[in-house]
Design an enzyme around this catalytic site. Structure first.
Site, PDB file in Angstrom:
ATOM      1  N   PRO A 203       0.088  -3.391   6.367  1.00 42.73           N
ATOM      2  CA  PRO A 203      -0.098  -2.213   7.212  1.00 42.73           C
ATOM      3  C   PRO A 203      -1.520  -1.672   7.196  1.00 42.73           C
ATOM      4  O   PRO A 203      -2.025  -1.224   8.225  1.00 42.73           O
ATOM      5  CB  PRO A 203       0.899  -1.205   6.618  1.00 42.73           C
ATOM      6  CG  PRO A 203       1.989  -2.050   6.062  1.00 42.73           C
ATOM      7  CD  PRO A 203       1.292  -3.255   5.498  1.00 42.73           C
TER       8      PRO A 203
ATOM      9  N   GLY B 236       6.997  -1.161   4.012  1.00 43.79           N
ATOM     10  CA  GLY B 236       6.967  -2.399   3.251  1.00 43.79           C
ATOM     11  C   GLY B 236       5.717  -2.454   2.394  1.00 43.79           C
ATOM     12  O   GLY B 236       5.075  -1.436   2.145  1.00 43.79           O
ATOM     13  N   CYS B 237       5.373  -3.639   1.926  1.00 45.91           N
ATOM     14  CA  CYS B 237       4.154  -3.813   1.130  1.00 45.91           C
ATOM     15  C   CYS B 237       2.963  -3.227   1.873  1.00 45.91           C
ATOM     16  O   CYS B 237       2.784  -3.470   3.069  1.00 45.91           O
ATOM     17  CB  CYS B 237       3.931  -5.299   0.865  1.00 45.91           C
ATOM     18  SG  CYS B 237       2.394  -5.672  -0.006  1.00 45.91           S
ATOM     19  N   PHE B 238       2.117  -2.456   1.202  1.00 46.29           N
ATOM     20  CA  PHE B 238       1.083  -1.700   1.915  1.00 46.29           C
ATOM     21  C   PHE B 238      -0.154  -2.497   2.308  1.00 46.29           C
ATOM     22  O   PHE B 238      -0.994  -2.014   3.062  1.00 46.29           O
ATOM     23  CB  PHE B 238       0.673  -0.441   1.156  1.00 46.29           C
ATOM     24  CG  PHE B 238       0.348  -0.575  -0.320  1.00 46.29           C
ATOM     25  CD1 PHE B 238      -0.154  -1.750  -0.867  1.00 46.29           C
ATOM     26  CD2 PHE B 238       0.559   0.512  -1.162  1.00 46.29           C
ATOM     27  CE1 PHE B 238      -0.456  -1.847  -2.217  1.00 46.29           C
ATOM     28  CE2 PHE B 238       0.267   0.426  -2.524  1.00 46.29           C
ATOM     29  CZ  PHE B 238      -0.244  -0.759  -3.055  1.00 46.29           C
TER      30      PHE B 238
END
Length: 222
Positions: A31, A26-28
């Site tokens: 994470p 997903g959007c980094f």
């Protein structure tokens, strides 16, 4: 106070084995915060990988995926632990959104990584009794994202970022720091300042270096 954080962390990393894992979930931004707070993770950076477009950027990503590169000490946190966290912390079965930008993706650097990725995936599929649709593919290139995407959540705290930045020779060193990885997680409510200070106390650095880092954390203005 001004201290040389880069030099202290280089001292801490002496004689350590360092491995690297690249993945998309997903959007980094989140994470990077989530994995950056883990003891044993030494460096994080976000970027683009898994596609064929040359010189991808955030606005012109082509067929690449938003990915996170994690450099870690396998004697402290294992690749298997990181893989299990990867699969436990996102939905690997959701449909592709915005083409390949946000897909579930693991990129292996060698045959050993590939073998373990596939083995953990099979085990989790058995435990969950459902297929996992994460794409597992070889890593060809990783293009670092633009500076404003690195340590995104930490940089939202401008005063603390300014205080920290003077302790690094340049912005690239700030992005590659273990301390900034931890703090990027802390401001996203992963971990605590107390846990970071406790970890520092066990780093392979001098007592004066540890005290200096801990004092710096106490002096940050949020």
């Amino acid at each position: 106070m001004d201290i040389n954080i880069q030099a202290i962390e280089q001292h801490m990393q002496e004689n350590k084995r360092i491995d690297t894992l690249v993945f998309g979930m997903g959007c980094f931004w989140s994470p990077e915060a989530n994995f950056g707070q883990l003891p044993g993770v030494l460096r994080t950076r976000v970027g683009f990988a898994g596609g064929t477009k040359t010189n991808p950027t955030y606005r012109q990503m082509g067929d690449h995926t938003e990915t996170l590169e994690v450099s870690f000490d396998p004697d402290t946190i294992s690749l298997e632990q990181l893989l299990r966290k990867f699969w436990n912390d996102h939905n690997p079965n959701r449909p592709a959104y915005k083409e390949r930008q946000y897909i579930s993706l693991l990129l292996y650097r060698n045959a050993e990584q590939k073998t373990l990725m596939e083995a953990v995936k099979r085990q989790l599929e058995g435990e969950r009794e459902e297929p996992i649709y994460t794409e597992i593919a070889p890593l060809h290139d990783f293009t670092e994202a633009e500076p404003h995407h690195q340590k995104y959540y930490l940089k939202r705290f401008k005063k603390a970022t300014e205080q920290l930045m003077v302790n690094f020779p340049n912005e690239a060193a700030f992005h590659a720091s273990t301390i900034t990885a931890r703090l990027n997680g802390f401001v996203r409510e992963y971990g605590s300042l107390a846990s970071i200070k406790e970890e520092i106390a066990h780093w392979n650095i001098s007592e004066d270096e540890a005290i200096g880092l801990q004092k710096l954390l106490d002096e940050l203005k949020w």
